[in-house]
Write a protein that holds these residues in place. Structure first.
Motif, PDB file in Angstrom:
ATOM      1  N   LYS A  84       2.596   1.380   3.057  1.00 38.04           N
ATOM      2  CA  LYS A  84       3.660   1.769   2.183  1.00 38.04           C
ATOM      3  C   LYS A  84       4.146   2.940   2.307  1.00 38.04           C
ATOM      4  O   LYS A  84       5.654   3.211   2.265  1.00 38.04           O
ATOM      5  CB  LYS A  84       3.176   1.181   0.700  1.00 38.04           C
ATOM      6  CG  LYS A  84       2.950  -0.279   0.554  1.00 38.04           C
ATOM      7  CD  LYS A  84       2.644  -0.539  -0.928  1.00 38.04           C
ATOM      8  CE  LYS A  84       2.340  -2.012  -1.107  1.00 38.04           C
ATOM      9  NZ  LYS A  84       3.642  -2.887  -1.051  1.00 38.04           N
ATOM     10  N   GLU A  85       3.215   3.925   2.113  1.00 34.10           N
ATOM     11  CA  GLU A  85       3.704   5.420   2.027  1.00 34.10           C
ATOM     12  C   GLU A  85       4.469   5.815   3.521  1.00 34.10           C
ATOM     13  O   GLU A  85       5.293   6.427   3.744  1.00 34.10           O
ATOM     14  CB  GLU A  85       2.736   6.571   1.912  1.00 34.10           C
ATOM     15  CG  GLU A  85       2.816   8.048   2.051  1.00 34.10           C
ATOM     16  CD  GLU A  85       3.876   8.435   0.983  1.00 34.10           C
ATOM     17  OE1 GLU A  85       4.198   9.556   1.260  1.00 34.10           O
ATOM     18  OE2 GLU A  85       4.162   7.509   0.091  1.00 34.10           O
ATOM     19  N   ASN A  86       4.024   5.083   4.644  1.00 33.59           N
ATOM     20  CA  ASN A  86       4.376   5.451   6.001  1.00 33.59           C
ATOM     21  C   ASN A  86       5.949   4.976   5.967  1.00 33.59           C
ATOM     22  O   ASN A  86       6.937   5.778   6.357  1.00 33.59           O
ATOM     23  CB  ASN A  86       3.941   4.561   7.041  1.00 33.59           C
ATOM     24  CG  ASN A  86       4.338   4.809   8.449  1.00 33.59           C
ATOM     25  OD1 ASN A  86       4.474   5.948   8.969  1.00 33.59           O
ATOM     26  ND2 ASN A  86       4.448   3.664   9.165  1.00 33.59           N
ATOM     27  N   ILE A  87       6.404   3.704   5.309  1.00 31.11           N
ATOM     28  CA  ILE A  87       7.686   3.190   5.325  1.00 31.11           C
ATOM     29  C   ILE A  87       8.436   4.120   4.199  1.00 31.11           C
ATOM     30  O   ILE A  87       9.752   4.229   4.402  1.00 31.11           O
ATOM     31  CB  ILE A  87       7.592   1.595   5.051  1.00 31.11           C
ATOM     32  CG1 ILE A  87       6.845   0.982   6.007  1.00 31.11           C
ATOM     33  CG2 ILE A  87       8.937   1.164   4.746  1.00 31.11           C
ATOM     34  CD1 ILE A  87       7.230   1.247   7.588  1.00 31.11           C
ATOM     35  N   ARG A  88       7.841   4.142   2.902  1.00 37.20           N
ATOM     36  CA  ARG A  88       8.366   5.109   2.078  1.00 37.20           C
ATOM     37  C   ARG A  88       9.314   6.328   2.685  1.00 37.20           C
ATOM     38  O   ARG A  88      10.407   6.775   2.681  1.00 37.20           O
ATOM     39  CB  ARG A  88       7.659   5.480   0.886  1.00 37.20           C
ATOM     40  CG  ARG A  88       8.568   6.191  -0.098  1.00 37.20           C
ATOM     41  CD  ARG A  88       7.574   6.911  -1.017  1.00 37.20           C
ATOM     42  NE  ARG A  88       7.088   8.094  -0.796  1.00 37.20           N
ATOM     43  CZ  ARG A  88       7.315   9.154  -0.477  1.00 37.20           C
ATOM     44  NH1 ARG A  88       8.787   9.198  -1.028  1.00 37.20           N
ATOM     45  NH2 ARG A  88       6.994  10.237  -0.003  1.00 37.20           N
ATOM     46  N   ARG A  89       8.263   7.059   3.343  1.00 35.81           N
ATOM     47  CA  ARG A  89       8.708   8.607   4.124  1.00 35.81           C
ATOM     48  C   ARG A  89       9.748   8.096   5.121  1.00 35.81           C
ATOM     49  O   ARG A  89      10.877   8.761   5.219  1.00 35.81           O
ATOM     50  CB  ARG A  89       7.427   9.161   4.921  1.00 35.81           C
ATOM     51  CG  ARG A  89       6.553   9.479   3.840  1.00 35.81           C
ATOM     52  CD  ARG A  89       5.273  10.534   4.401  1.00 35.81           C
ATOM     53  NE  ARG A  89       4.315  10.544   3.780  1.00 35.81           N
ATOM     54  CZ  ARG A  89       3.038  11.348   4.195  1.00 35.81           C
ATOM     55  NH1 ARG A  89       3.166  11.807   5.420  1.00 35.81           N
ATOM     56  NH2 ARG A  89       2.106  11.478   3.287  1.00 35.81           N
ATOM     57  N   ILE A  90       9.549   7.110   6.037  1.00 33.43           N
ATOM     58  CA  ILE A  90      10.625   6.836   7.083  1.00 33.43           C
ATOM     59  C   ILE A  90      12.067   6.303   6.135  1.00 33.43           C
ATOM     60  O   ILE A  90      12.995   7.030   6.822  1.00 33.43           O
ATOM     61  CB  ILE A  90      10.110   5.518   7.853  1.00 33.43           C
ATOM     62  CG1 ILE A  90       8.882   6.236   8.791  1.00 33.43           C
ATOM     63  CG2 ILE A  90      11.282   5.266   8.676  1.00 33.43           C
ATOM     64  CD1 ILE A  90       9.135   7.561   9.365  1.00 33.43           C
ATOM     65  N   GLY A  91      11.908   5.641   5.088  1.00 36.67           N
ATOM     66  CA  GLY A  91      13.145   5.415   4.437  1.00 36.67           C
ATOM     67  C   GLY A  91      14.057   6.577   3.900  1.00 36.67           C
ATOM     68  O   GLY A  91      15.125   6.800   4.117  1.00 36.67           O
ATOM     69  N   GLU A  92      12.957   7.534   3.463  1.00 41.80           N
ATOM     70  CA  GLU A  92      13.680   8.906   2.905  1.00 41.80           C
ATOM     71  C   GLU A  92      14.337   9.632   4.244  1.00 41.80           C
ATOM     72  O   GLU A  92      15.408  10.160   4.099  1.00 41.80           O
ATOM     73  CB  GLU A  92      12.638   9.461   2.255  1.00 41.80           C
ATOM     74  CG  GLU A  92      12.188   9.107   1.106  1.00 41.80           C
ATOM     75  CD  GLU A  92      13.248   9.115  -0.063  1.00 41.80           C
ATOM     76  OE1 GLU A  92      14.369   9.538   0.115  1.00 41.80           O
ATOM     77  OE2 GLU A  92      13.067   8.554  -1.195  1.00 41.80           O
TER      78      GLU A  92
END
Length: 209
Positions: A84-92
């Motif tokens: 989830k954190e991986n995707i959150r960072r990529i989204g940002e």
């Protein structure tokens, strides 16, 4: 309770706007979010689409799952919270590329719908284009370019999507590409056709509104 200092952080608007950057580039910016099982062909398709965009003189950049884990996300594992954190960072990061006037292509398994929807919520309507690279698990295993499925089946890799961890298929993706049925040329054409129809590949004054 907010983390110490967060309450004192104020967003500083830039003088040059996203519309200015898009106008300069000559096209609209967006996120092409390629999702699917490991081995489905996400990275291959993302790179092929970018090559075509580059040849057309458009500003683009690929964020690849494996590559990002060599740097920005190298400290993250593959458990649910780290994913989830991986995707959150990529989204940002993708949001920053869109603001910069770039067509950003992200190739990540991104197995959870809620995480993909969070990434979608970070940009404006029409700027997030979910591309579901659909491929049967059996075909992904047959390809197994990296040998990951074999290791997962032997229990050497835990929390592996499709084997010991879930993959939640997109419910309403903007584009569906069936990589086991379509050639790479057909898949690229499908993505470009969508971008053209959506008005991404050209900049019009109506985008200033």
């Amino acid at each position: 309770m907010a983390k110490e200092g967060v309450a004192h952080i104020v967003w500083h608007p830039t003088t040059v706007t996203k519309a200015d950057r898009q106008r300069r580039a000559g096209h609209k910016s967006c996120v092409l979010w390629f999702t699917g099982l490991s081995g489905a062909g996400k990275s291959t398709l993302a790179n092929a689409v970018e090559q075509e965009l580059h040849q057309r003189g458009l500003a683009s950049y690929v964020l690849d799952g494996d590559n990002i884990r060599h740097g920005l996300n190298k400290g993250l594992g593959f458990g649910e919270e780290d994913r989830k954190e991986n995707i959150r960072r990529i989204g940002e990061v993708a949001k920053l590329f869109v603001d910069a006037g770039v067509i950003v292509l992200t190739a990540f398994i991104s197995p959870y719908r809620s995480d993909r929807e969070l990434a979608r919520s970070l940009v404006e309507a029409g700027e997030f284009i979910e591309v579901y690279v659909k491929c049967p698990l059996e075909e992904c295993e047959r390809r197994d370019v990296k040998g990951l499925y074999e290791k997962a089946r032997r229990g050497e890799i835990g929390q592996f999507t499709g084997i010991s961890a879930p993959y939640e298929e997109p419910l309403q993706p903007e584009i569906v590409v069936e990589s086991s049925e379509q050639t790479i040329e057909e898949s690229v054409a499908a993505v470009l056709a969508y971008l053209e129809q959506a008005g991404i590949l050209t900049y019009e004054k109506k985008h200033d509104a």
